[in-house]
Design a protein around this motif. Sequence first.
Motif, short mmCIF file in Angstrom:
data_model
loop_
_atom_site.label_atom_id
_atom_site.label_comp_id
_atom_site.label_asym_id
_atom_site.label_seq_id
_atom_site.Cartn_x
_atom_site.Cartn_y
_atom_site.Cartn_z
N LYS A 58 0.70 -1.21 -0.13
CA LYS A 58 -0.30 0.79 0.16
C LYS A 58 0.97 1.59 0.13
O LYS A 58 0.53 2.08 -0.86
N LEU A 109 2.76 1.68 -3.02
CA LEU A 109 1.05 2.16 -4.54
C LEU A 109 1.41 3.53 -4.09
O LEU A 109 1.27 4.44 -5.34
N ARG A 110 1.13 3.96 -2.66
CA ARG A 110 0.90 5.90 -2.57
C ARG A 110 2.11 6.35 -3.16
O ARG A 110 2.01 7.86 -3.64
N THR A 167 -5.40 3.27 -3.59
CA THR A 167 -4.62 2.04 -2.57
C THR A 167 -4.76 1.32 -2.43
O THR A 167 -4.66 0.16 -2.46
#
Length: 246
Positions: A205, A208-209, A230
């Motif tokens: 996560k 992704l961010r 995300t």
Amino acid sequence: MRVTDLPDLSDWRTVEVWTIDEAALLWAAIDPLEMKSGNFDEYIDGVPFDFSLKQARKAKICRKAIIEAVCGGTLPFSRAIELHHDYQNGDWEKEVPFPDLPDPEKIITSRTRVQQAAFMKWAKSKNIPSYREQITRANALAKNKEFVDSLNEISKPADTQPLALPAPSYLDPKNPRSPVELRASIEVWEIVTAEGESKNGTATKDRLRAELDAHSEYGALSNEAKSRITTVANWNKKGGAPKTPE
């Protein structure tokens, strides 16, 4: 070329100010640290062992665009240096005081610096994708085409022309029905899954961010939008913050 063939340049996000040469190389997915001589033209025009000719062309055009933007006042600089010459004093350098603008014929690109945030905002406003973004989008479109071709083959009756199915357009930013959060979810998922092996120990996560924040098209999305993206793109939601594949 695949995204995994490109060097990991994520550490450069911690550098808040880039020279024009560094910004152009980074946008072409070339590590500025490999430019041992410090001479942009010599490095790019040499035998490109570590990058493709397409990357070299991208770097040259990007540097020219940055020079014109800095000298035209559309991309603010934190420091600009010019190289001057006269018969009495020979070559000498001059710092350009604000609010003056540097001369594009005299600017020293290895010494002139721009804020990373200002550069990213400028690149987004001009719709100039990085080489990494271009490769990611091209690979995603190629996968879509393969899927459509397979459907056409399955749907093709004997001794007839293939069924002409329209190509999916949900990834096309020009499509007014293409949601930006959908495009962002797919693109960052593509990047993280492709680069997972080089990101061991990093929460998926968080990765992704980070890609969202660095992306020229999606970096300006709100925190709420990025959180939704995300969450959607995170493929393993059990056990707290999942890690990227090892």
